[in-house]
Design a protein around this motif. Structure first.
Motif, PDB file in Angstrom:
ATOM      1  N   ALA A  20       0.833  -1.205   0.000  1.00 62.47           N
ATOM      2  CA  ALA A  20       0.000   0.000   0.000  1.00 62.47           C
ATOM      3  C   ALA A  20       0.867   1.255   0.000  1.00 62.47           C
ATOM      4  O   ALA A  20       2.018   1.227   0.416  1.00 62.47           O
ATOM      5  CB  ALA A  20      -0.903  -0.004   1.229  1.00 62.47           C
ATOM      6  N   ARG A  21       0.283   2.360  -0.482  1.00 66.28           N
ATOM      7  CA  ARG A  21       0.955   3.662  -0.402  1.00 66.28           C
ATOM      8  C   ARG A  21       1.115   4.029   1.063  1.00 66.28           C
ATOM      9  O   ARG A  21       0.257   3.719   1.884  1.00 66.28           O
ATOM     10  CB  ARG A  21       0.051   4.736  -1.030  1.00 66.28           C
ATOM     11  N   PRO A  22       2.174   4.744   1.393  1.00 72.35           N
ATOM     12  CA  PRO A  22       2.295   5.229   2.769  1.00 72.35           C
ATOM     13  C   PRO A  22       1.139   6.170   3.104  1.00 72.35           C
ATOM     14  O   PRO A  22       0.662   6.900   2.236  1.00 72.35           O
ATOM     15  CB  PRO A  22       3.622   5.985   2.767  1.00 72.35           C
ATOM     16  N   LYS A  23       0.692   6.139   4.336  1.00 69.72           N
ATOM     17  CA  LYS A  23      -0.401   7.021   4.753  1.00 69.72           C
ATOM     18  C   LYS A  23      -0.019   8.467   4.518  1.00 69.72           C
ATOM     19  O   LYS A  23       1.121   8.855   4.714  1.00 69.72           O
ATOM     20  CB  LYS A  23      -0.735   6.805   6.223  1.00 69.72           C
ATOM     21  N   GLY A  24      -1.010   9.245   4.090  1.00 68.01           N
ATOM     22  CA  GLY A  24      -0.792  10.659   3.877  1.00 68.01           C
ATOM     23  C   GLY A  24      -0.331  10.998   2.471  1.00 68.01           C
ATOM     24  O   GLY A  24      -0.273  12.151   2.097  1.00 68.01           O
ATOM     25  N   THR A  25      -0.017   9.981   1.658  1.00 64.27           N
ATOM     26  CA  THR A  25       0.364  10.271   0.277  1.00 64.27           C
ATOM     27  C   THR A  25      -0.882  10.206  -0.592  1.00 64.27           C
ATOM     28  O   THR A  25      -1.838   9.525  -0.270  1.00 64.27           O
ATOM     29  CB  THR A  25       1.423   9.282  -0.251  1.00 64.27           C
ATOM     30  N   ARG A  26      -0.839  10.919  -1.697  1.00 64.77           N
ATOM     31  CA  ARG A  26      -2.001  11.013  -2.563  1.00 64.77           C
ATOM     32  C   ARG A  26      -1.959   9.941  -3.639  1.00 64.77           C
ATOM     33  O   ARG A  26      -0.917   9.499  -4.057  1.00 64.77           O
ATOM     34  CB  ARG A  26      -2.044  12.390  -3.200  1.00 64.77           C
ATOM     35  N   SER A  27      -3.157   9.576  -4.086  1.00 57.23           N
ATOM     36  CA  SER A  27      -3.278   8.631  -5.178  1.00 57.23           C
ATOM     37  C   SER A  27      -2.738   9.267  -6.451  1.00 57.23           C
ATOM     38  O   SER A  27      -2.857  10.466  -6.660  1.00 57.23           O
ATOM     39  CB  SER A  27      -4.756   8.274  -5.353  1.00 57.23           C
ATOM     40  N   GLY A  28      -2.186   8.443  -7.333  1.00 56.00           N
ATOM     41  CA  GLY A  28      -1.641   8.951  -8.581  1.00 56.00           C
ATOM     42  C   GLY A  28      -2.675   9.093  -9.681  1.00 56.00           C
ATOM     43  O   GLY A  28      -2.346   9.493 -10.778  1.00 56.00           O
ATOM     44  N   VAL A  29      -3.930   8.746  -9.414  1.00 56.34           N
ATOM     45  CA  VAL A  29      -4.958   8.830 -10.457  1.00 56.34           C
ATOM     46  C   VAL A  29      -5.690  10.157 -10.364  1.00 56.34           C
ATOM     47  O   VAL A  29      -5.830  10.731  -9.287  1.00 56.34           O
ATOM     48  CB  VAL A  29      -5.961   7.654 -10.384  1.00 56.34           C
ATOM     49  N   GLU A  30      -6.149  10.633 -11.537  1.00 51.62           N
ATOM     50  CA  GLU A  30      -6.877  11.901 -11.536  1.00 51.62           C
ATOM     51  C   GLU A  30      -8.207  11.736 -10.793  1.00 51.62           C
ATOM     52  O   GLU A  30      -8.785  10.644 -10.771  1.00 51.62           O
ATOM     53  CB  GLU A  30      -7.087  12.410 -12.960  1.00 51.62           C
ATOM     54  N   PRO A  31      -8.690  12.801 -10.164  1.00 51.65           N
ATOM     55  CA  PRO A  31      -9.924  12.724  -9.373  1.00 51.65           C
ATOM     56  C   PRO A  31     -11.122  12.178 -10.140  1.00 51.65           C
ATOM     57  O   PRO A  31     -11.955  11.478  -9.572  1.00 51.65           O
ATOM     58  CB  PRO A  31     -10.161  14.171  -8.937  1.00 51.65           C
ATOM     59  N   ALA A  32     -11.220  12.443 -11.440  1.00 54.30           N
ATOM     60  CA  ALA A  32     -12.357  11.958 -12.222  1.00 54.30           C
ATOM     61  C   ALA A  32     -12.446  10.432 -12.217  1.00 54.30           C
ATOM     62  O   ALA A  32     -13.531   9.868 -12.294  1.00 54.30           O
ATOM     63  CB  ALA A  32     -12.273  12.467 -13.658  1.00 54.30           C
ATOM     64  N   MET A  33     -11.320   9.751 -12.092  1.00 51.63           N
ATOM     65  CA  MET A  33     -11.327   8.282 -12.068  1.00 51.63           C
ATOM     66  C   MET A  33     -12.014   7.771 -10.802  1.00 51.63           C
ATOM     67  O   MET A  33     -12.654   6.730 -10.823  1.00 51.63           O
ATOM     68  CB  MET A  33      -9.903   7.740 -12.146  1.00 51.63           C
ATOM     69  N   LYS A  34     -11.879   8.524  -9.731  1.00 48.35           N
ATOM     70  CA  LYS A  34     -12.498   8.117  -8.468  1.00 48.35           C
ATOM     71  C   LYS A  34     -14.014   8.314  -8.496  1.00 48.35           C
ATOM     72  O   LYS A  34     -14.718   7.779  -7.650  1.00 48.35           O
ATOM     73  CB  LYS A  34     -11.888   8.901  -7.304  1.00 48.35           C
ATOM     74  N   ASN A  35     -14.503   9.089  -9.459  1.00 45.72           N
ATOM     75  CA  ASN A  35     -15.939   9.350  -9.567  1.00 45.72           C
ATOM     76  C   ASN A  35     -16.655   8.370 -10.479  1.00 45.72           C
ATOM     77  O   ASN A  35     -17.875   8.470 -10.643  1.00 45.72           O
ATOM     78  CB  ASN A  35     -16.171  10.781 -10.074  1.00 45.72           C
ATOM     79  N   LEU A  36     -15.930   7.432 -11.070  1.00 46.78           N
ATOM     80  CA  LEU A  36     -16.578   6.440 -11.922  1.00 46.78           C
ATOM     81  C   LEU A  36     -17.451   5.524 -11.072  1.00 46.78           C
ATOM     82  O   LEU A  36     -17.064   5.147  -9.958  1.00 46.78           O
ATOM     83  CB  LEU A  36     -15.530   5.591 -12.653  1.00 46.78           C
ATOM     84  N   ALA A  37     -18.610   5.170 -11.606  1.00 46.50           N
ATOM     85  CA  ALA A  37     -19.479   4.214 -10.913  1.00 46.50           C
ATOM     86  C   ALA A  37     -18.754   2.869 -10.860  1.00 46.50           C
ATOM     87  O   ALA A  37     -17.999   2.523 -11.776  1.00 46.50           O
ATOM     88  CB  ALA A  37     -20.799   4.078 -11.657  1.00 46.50           C
ATOM     89  N   ASN A  38     -18.963   2.125  -9.817  1.00 41.88           N
ATOM     90  CA  ASN A  38     -18.405   0.780  -9.626  1.00 41.88           C
ATOM     91  C   ASN A  38     -16.911   0.774  -9.303  1.00 41.88           C
ATOM     92  O   ASN A  38     -16.323  -0.295  -9.186  1.00 41.88           O
ATOM     93  CB  ASN A  38     -18.634  -0.110 -10.865  1.00 41.88           C
ATOM     94  N   VAL A  39     -16.289   1.930  -9.202  1.00 41.39           N
ATOM     95  CA  VAL A  39     -14.858   2.008  -8.922  1.00 41.39           C
ATOM     96  C   VAL A  39     -14.664   2.478  -7.481  1.00 41.39           C
ATOM     97  O   VAL A  39     -15.004   3.602  -7.141  1.00 41.39           O
ATOM     98  CB  VAL A  39     -14.145   2.963  -9.913  1.00 41.39           C
TER      99      VAL A  39
END
Length: 135
Positions: A20-39
């Motif tokens: 896993a990424r260390p706590k406090g670090t940000r995901s490398g994916v653009e925010p729009a990817m996190k808004n996809l349904a089922n993701v």
């Protein structure tokens, strides 16, 4: 005093063997990817493993190729439902701009996946296929 070496732990909520990424670090994916349904968080971590960071990149990909690559990179046969999530995400990335189009639930891709794999079993290498009696 000796330092104890430990192996990275699998990412929580996924079968990935990538740490896993260390706590406090940000995901490398653009925010729009996190808004996809089922993701959810597990799919986002899978996209990070696959080095897919944008919707534009995702839209050019094939869900079956992504599944095979994910299995290869994590040395794990993931549940075939992961293909359904990938099919859903790729469809949304390609068609998401269309106004009024609602995303299909991931499980609506199950029959499509089963039919595709029946017609083209080569879409999944033998190493990652389910046994015949488990389909």
């Amino acid at each position: 005093m000796a330092v104890k070496k430990t192996k990275p732990k699998p990412v929580s909520g996924t079968t990935s063997k990538v740490a896993a990424r260390p706590k406090g670090t940000r995901s490398g994916v653009e925010p729009a990817m996190k808004n996809l349904a089922n993701v959810g968080p597990a799919a986002i971590k899978d996209f990070e493993v696959l080095k897919i960071t944008t919707l534009a990149d995702l839209a050019t990909r094939d869900a079956y190729v992504l599944y095979n690559e994910l299995c290869r990179l994590t040395t794990t046969r993931h549940d075939p439902c992961v293909i359904d999530v990938l099919l859903s995400a790729v469809e949304q990335a390609r068609d998401g701009c269309k106004q009024g189009k609602r995303a299909r639930s991931w499980w609506t891709f199950t029959e499509e996946r089963k039919a595709a794999l029946k017609m083209r079993p080569d879409l999944i290498p033998p190493r990652w296929r389910l046994p015949e009696n488990a389909r």
